[in-house]
Write an enzyme that holds these catalytic residues in place. Structure first.
Site, PDB file in Angstrom:
ATOM      1  N   ILE A  22       0.843  -1.193   0.000  1.00  0.00           N
ATOM      2  CA  ILE A  22       0.000   0.000   0.000  1.00  0.00           C
ATOM      3  C   ILE A  22       0.879   1.244   0.000  1.00  0.00           C
ATOM      4  CG2 ILE A  22      -1.681   1.362   1.311  1.00  0.00           C
ATOM      5  CD1 ILE A  22      -2.904  -1.136   0.099  1.00  0.00           C
ATOM      6  N   LYS A  23       0.575   2.175  -0.921  1.00  0.00           N
ATOM      7  CA  LYS A  23       1.228   3.482  -0.916  1.00  0.00           C
ATOM      8  C   LYS A  23       0.230   4.515  -0.409  1.00  0.00           C
ATOM      9  CE  LYS A  23       3.112   7.219  -3.662  1.00  0.00           C
ATOM     10  NZ  LYS A  23       3.122   7.894  -4.963  1.00  0.00           N
ATOM     11  N   GLN A  24       0.681   5.333   0.528  1.00  0.00           N
ATOM     12  CA  GLN A  24      -0.206   6.324   1.124  1.00  0.00           C
ATOM     13  C   GLN A  24       0.582   7.576   1.490  1.00  0.00           C
ATOM     14  OE1 GLN A  24      -2.944   8.139   1.482  1.00  0.00           O
ATOM     15  NE2 GLN A  24      -4.034   6.223   1.966  1.00  0.00           N
TER      16      GLN A  24
END
Length: 350
Positions: free
Chosen positions: A236-238
């Site tokens: 996940i990229k956030q």
């Protein structure tokens, strides 16, 4: 504590000394050399996907640590090529993007079909490719919050991709269609043996009020992360959280008091810990974005973000503009400075 390879300001010292009293580290699935065995070994991921994940986690200066340093360069579409590469025109040539990722010791390079298409045969065996399959093209006027497919998962595989990446604008009018498109694309990617990375961004004009931008609220971004891992994203990229209480202020969604008074605090490490918790308590790795380039303060800001991510239980940084919008050697040095945070054993989980 060991001598740090970066200036220790008062804020950095406070971050290094912070003790998380929200979600305990004992609940987390922490990064480490055996991360894939612990967290993906029992999963439904096919052996070919595990092999691809192994390539991602074993490449570059952070190889074998369980941490990731990825160079993303898709801003030529998202922000226009002129604004993205104007500060350093050498990156109009796609090969220089690959050279920066290699010299910078990155685990992978994330960029477009076109970039990889021009240099695939020269670099596919030298560094893992993370092909970004959808984008928000901003030539439409007025601009709109949408992500559209620029190519197929099959074509990413043909390019030699180790992984595919996609963005969903959770909260936007088009999010339902994006969820369907990306879930189908990720299913196909896993069938072909590629890993999947999801940019879990929130996007809605109502999320920004007169005094605060809740696009980076821990509760909203945390829920976006949880939707992302539900779609079976492998990473996940956030964006790094900057505040909290989006659901409460905007008066929508379901909340529970502990979300705000027990599971998070105002400390950026605790806010990011809440993002990690929404990634199945770290079973799926959280990488935070490096953000825009501001010039002379870029390296200090990147190191700060890396410290927050690592101490929260995250798995690394995906930093682009701070690296490629400056002279090549300085970009390499910035990437190395970020990686040094994850290689420094004295910087521990809070």
């Amino acid at each position: 504590m060991a001598t740090q390879s970066f200036p220790v300001t008062a804020e950095i010292e406070a971050l290094l000394q912070h003790e998380c009293r929200t979600i305990g580290r004992e609940l987390l699935h922490l990064p480490g050399p055996d991360f894939l065995d612990r967290c993906f070994g029992p999963s439904n991921r096919p052996p070919q996907v595990l092999r691809s994940l192994g390539q991602l986690y074993s490449h570059g200066r952070l190889g074998g640590t369980g941490y990731l340093s990825i160079l993303p360069v898709d801003q030529g579409i998202e922000h226009t090529a002129g604004s993205s590469f104007g500060p350093n025109p050498m990156y109009f040539d796609p090969e220089n993007i690959l050279k920066l990722a290699l010299e910078g010791g990155c685990n992978a390079v994330a960029t477009t079909f076109g970039t990889f298409g021009t240099v695939a045969r020269k670099y596919a065996h030298k560094i893992p490719f993370l092909v970004k399959i959808n984008h928000n093209e901003l030539l439409t006027y007025p601009n709109k919050f949408d992500q559209i497919m620029f190519g197929s998962v099959q074509e990413a595989w043909n390019l030699g991709a180790t992984a595919v990446g996609a963005t969903i604008y959770f909260g936007s009018e088009q999010s339902n269609r994006q969820i369907i498109e990306v879930s189908q694309a990720f299913e196909r990617a896993h069938e072909l043996g590629m890993a999947t990375v999801l940019w879990c961004y929130t996007r809605n004009d109502a999320f920004k009020t007169a005094d605060k931008d809740y696009h980076v609220a821990a509760d909203l971004t945390g829920q976006a992360n949880h939707l992302g891992v539900t779609l079976q994203a492998d990473i996940i990229k956030q964006k790094l959280p900057e505040n909290n209480g989006g659901f409460r202020t905007l008066k929508f969604g379901k909340t529970f008091p502990a979300m705000y008074d027990q599971l998070a605090s105002d400390n950026p490490i605790d806010l990011t810990r809440y993002q990690v918790a929404n990634c199945y308590l770290g079973r799926i790795g959280l990488i935070n974005s490096g953000g825009e380039s501001r010039g002379a303060t870029d390296q200090a800001e990147a190191v700060r973000t890396a410290i927050i991510n690592k101490r929260a239980g995250g798995q690394g940084l995906i930093s682009g503009r701070k690296a490629f919008q400056r002279p090549f050697a300085e970009g390499v040095a910035l990437l190395h400075a970020v990686q040094d945070v994850y290689l420094d054993s004295s910087i521990t989980i809070a």
